[in-house]
Design an enzyme around this catalytic site. Structure first.
Site, short mmCIF file in Angstrom:
data_model
loop_
_atom_site.label_atom_id
_atom_site.label_comp_id
_atom_site.label_asym_id
_atom_site.label_seq_id
_atom_site.Cartn_x
_atom_site.Cartn_y
_atom_site.Cartn_z
N CYS A 80 0.83 -1.21 0.00
CA CYS A 80 0.00 0.00 0.00
C CYS A 80 0.86 1.25 0.00
O CYS A 80 0.47 2.29 -0.54
CB CYS A 80 -0.94 0.01 1.20
SG CYS A 80 -0.12 0.05 2.81
N HIS A 136 -1.30 1.93 7.82
CA HIS A 136 -1.66 1.93 6.40
C HIS A 136 -1.30 3.30 5.81
O HIS A 136 -1.40 4.32 6.51
CB HIS A 136 -3.16 1.66 6.27
CG HIS A 136 -3.66 1.49 4.87
ND1 HIS A 136 -3.09 0.64 3.97
CD2 HIS A 136 -4.71 2.09 4.23
CE1 HIS A 136 -3.75 0.71 2.82
NE2 HIS A 136 -4.74 1.58 2.96
N ASN A 155 -7.27 6.38 -0.10
CA ASN A 155 -6.85 5.06 0.37
C ASN A 155 -6.51 4.22 -0.87
O ASN A 155 -7.37 4.06 -1.74
CB ASN A 155 -7.99 4.41 1.16
CG ASN A 155 -7.62 3.04 1.72
OD1 ASN A 155 -6.63 2.44 1.34
ND2 ASN A 155 -8.44 2.55 2.64
#
Length: 738
Positions: free
Chosen positions: A121, A307, A327
């Site tokens: 990510c 994250h 995101n």
């Protein structure tokens, strides 16, 4: 939001100095270093040559160096054979996965990015952030021929641009029809063609990252290229998004804890409002502890800990400060104020959506007010981008630090910087990018710090501010006058005994050889690198072999070895003897003839300028001198290890009797070869033969990069601690007495 020309300098200069990061819109994001154009041309030429050859053979391109189909395990995993969790079902070409594949569909944007089964990510968040700077992403997607399936990319690693060439084979998650169970076949009416044209088609069949736009291919291909750059897909599982942006742009990153921001108004005005102009931002917070609540997968109003999120843009509208974020999962958004469909979006405020370039939908993109941004995130990652009005100078040294029990002190490493004219400067201290060879890089996690002095002055000009432990680099920004400066480095570390010990009997020897080779190539950037220590791990570039048979090359190698050994013997016998003044032509011919190539580029004084000459270094088998004291003289038994030193402008560089600098390779040999210095010597090949010479928990390769304006290119030198123990001990003792 339209980019506007940056009129004001975001970093306030001192009175009478020039503005620093002001860039024109069309130049924003251009990557620093003179080698860029050369790397771009080289990568394009390589792609064109291979594509032409493939067409002549009526073949699609298959990359033997990273073949997902025939070399699956090496492309997926690192050295360890444990915890191999990735299990793609198949490998297919882009042309089979997509009905009408296109590298870009209406350009690149953050909505193109959907994470797959890989924990990258941080990398995908970096890509999402970069799409906000118009045209930036396309710059490192250098060349491609989609007909034959070849793609060329450029990445920045340590101090150089690295071309990466890949084919269009990708891992998929959908098995072949024949591998299905009988009930699974029934779902497709036992129709193989129906199964192949539905289940096995489209981006959703990809195992790793995919584009949110159907038939668009740039995302999985650049992810594959980034995995190849670091050896395998597992190597890019976990990281910081700003470090990925550095790899993609050659920029410089800084970690900014939210709780450390002194004035939020200044941070908004002089940092966040400049997002996508000359800097990019990401953000995040640590994973939440669910032990107390017992609730799994805790979030903060929909935000996920541990994250990476991208800051896409910042904007003021009717007195309110808004930030658009994303995101990389493509879903799981913020649920607080100003989230999609929230009650704050009254008729009065709906026009702001157009200004923010945002629309409602579960696509991973969301809006936060600045006050909520500050309250909910712990860390901001900033990456400065450089245009071609900047230049970079660097110097790298292989350092053997004192044992962990020694005093936490400066005095082991220093760098000198010569600035020819007043300039804004960004100074970066970093270790090598070890992601490719992390399994054999030891268990030491390093923390770096440094202070900057003007030569001849004891007043600190500036110092780095570590805001998070064990990062790849630290930096500072300062307005510097013309003159000489000294940087002193302090190292701290923790030896992580929990890291698994590498077991050479539990891995593929082919994979191990490639990891060793990449480590040797990376370490060769150091001025004091010894090719002879890892001779069998260094590849021979084709341009060294081109047009000559081995008999011719061996003849040149013998002559080169004689000249190198003669120089070493002279230096051993009389330290004041200078290195022979070779002409450029003699140097190139002799050193290339030696076959072995070290990639470090250094002048005779151990200094590196903004435009170093690219010279190949030859093999220097120094085994005859391994345990000798090059400099001679008495060994004074003074224990400096547990004395803190107080040193401002002292230069630790070794000087010969005549006062001239001795090459860094000799400095290093002198600093590590004395028997009394055995605690600091590198472990030998005989000690850990499975790991190779140069491996040690006490060893790290450090580099100082200095970015300055083009009209003020810096010259950088490096020095290591050697047998100056008595004089440094006296300095420390004197400081303590004061």
């Amino acid at each position: 939001m339209n980019l506007r020309n940056q009129k004001q300098c975001p970093i306030k200069p001192e009175p009478g100095t020039q503005a620093s990061f002001a860039q024109q819109e069309k130049r924003a994001g251009l990557l620093v270093t003179n080698e860029l154009e050369k790397a771009l041309a080289g990568c394009k030429a390589q792609v064109e040559r291979i594509a032409k050859d493939c067409k002549a053979k009526n073949r699609r391109f298959r990359d033997a160096e990273f073949d997902l189909e025939n070399d699956r395990q090496r492309c997926l995993f690192g050295l360890s054979k444990e915890n191999r969790e990735y299990r793609p079902s198949d490998v297919q070409r882009v042309t089979k996965i997509f009905s009408n594949p296109s590298f870009f569909v209406d350009g690149a944007n953050s909505n193109d990015i959907v994470q797959g089964k890989l924990g990258d990510c941080w990398f995908l968040s970096a890509l999402a952030t970069m799409t906000t700077a118009k045209g930036l992403l396309e710059k490192f997607c250098v060349a491609r021929d989609e007909q034959v399936g070849i793609y060329g990319f450029l990445f920045f690693r340590d101090t150089a641009w690295v071309p990466v060439i890949i084919d269009d084979l990708l891992f998929t998650s959908i098995p072949k029809y024949e591998e299905l169970t009988t009930p699974e076949k029934e779902l497709y009416h036992r129709d193989k063609n129906f199964y192949n044209t539905s289940a096995r088609k489209g981006g959703k069949s990809l195992y790793f990252a995919r584009s949110g736009t159907e038939d668009e291919t740039w995302l999985p291909l650049i992810e594959k290229a980034y995995a190849k750059l670091h050896g395998d897909y597992t190597a890019i599982d976990g990281g910081f998004s700003c470090e990925a942006i550095e790899d993609l742009t050659g920029g410089v990153s800084t970690f900014i804890p939210i709780k450390d921001i002194l004035d939020p108004d200044v941070f908004w005005r002089e940092e966040l409002l400049l997002a996508t102009k000359d800097r990019l931002f990401g953000c995040g917070f640590d994973t939440l502890d669910s032990n107390r609540s017992g609730i799994k997968n805790l979030t903060v109003n929909g935000l996920i800990g541990g994250h990476a999120y991208s800051v896409l843009r910042a904007l003021e509208y009717k007195g309110k400060r808004f930030i658009v974020l994303r995101n990389p999962w493509g879903d799981s958004e913020w649920h607080g104020a100003w989230s999609d469909g929230a009650r704050e979006w009254t008729e009065e405020w709906l026009p702001a959506l157009k200004e923010l370039e945002h629309s409602f939908g579960n696509d991973g993109q969301f809006v936060m007010e600045y006050s909520d941004f500050l309250d909910n995130w712990d860390l901001v990652e900033k990456t400065l981008l450089f245009d071609d009005t900047w230049v970079m100078s660097s110097q790298w040294l292989q350092v053997t630090a004192r044992p962990p029990s020694a005093a936490w002190s400066y005095g082991d490493i220093s760098f000198t910087i010569t600035i020819p004219a007043p300039t804004q400067a960004v100074i970066v201290l970093s270790k090598l990018d070890e992601r490719y060879f992390a399994d054999i890089s030891g268990n030491s996690c390093w923390m770096l710090e440094f202070v900057l002095f003007k030569k001849g002055s004891r007043a600190i000009v500036a110092e780095s501010t570590p805001t998070r432990f064990y990062l790849r680099s630290v930096n500072l920004e300062a307005q510097l006058e013309a003159g000489e400066y000294v940087v002193h480095v302090r190292l701290d570390r923790v030896v992580n005994d929990q890291l698994p010990e590498y077991n050479p009997g539990n891995t593929d020897p082919r994979k191990f050889s490639r990891v060793q080779t990449e480590r040797a190539k990376s370490q060769s950037i150091a001025s004091n690198f010894k090719p002879s220590a890892v001779l069998h791990n260094l590849p021979i570039p084709l341009d060294v072999l081109a047009g000559q048979d081995l008999t011719e090359l061996e003849t040149k190698a013998v002559e080169a070895e004689k000249q190198i050994k003669a120089t070493e013997v002279a230096l051993q016998a009389e330290p004041s003897v200078r290195v022979p003044e070779w002409t450029t032509k003699e140097k190139e011919e002799t050193q290339k003839g030696a076959i072995t190539v070290a990639e470090g580029k250094t002048t005779k004084s151990g200094q590196r300028g903004a435009q170093p000459k690219s010279d190949d270094a030859s093999s220097d088998d120094d085994s005859d001198y391994e345990d000798s004291d090059v400099g001679g003289g008495d060994d004074v038994e003074v224990d400096l290890d547990n004395l803190p030193t107080s040193i401002a402008d002292e230069d630790l560089g070794l000087r010969s009797a005549a006062g001239s600098p001795v090459p860094a390779s000799v400095q290093n040999e002198r600093s590590q070869s004395s028997p009394s210095e055995s605690d600091y010597r590198l472990e030998s090949w005989a000690t850990r033969p499975e790991l190779g010479s140069g491996y040690s928990n006490d060893t790290v390769v450090l580099g100082l990069r200095v970015y300055t304006h083009k009209d003020a290119p810096a010259l950088v030198g490096g020095q290591l601690r050697h047998e100056m123990k008595a004089s440094l001990a006296a300095l420390a003792s004197s400081a303590l007495q004061r």
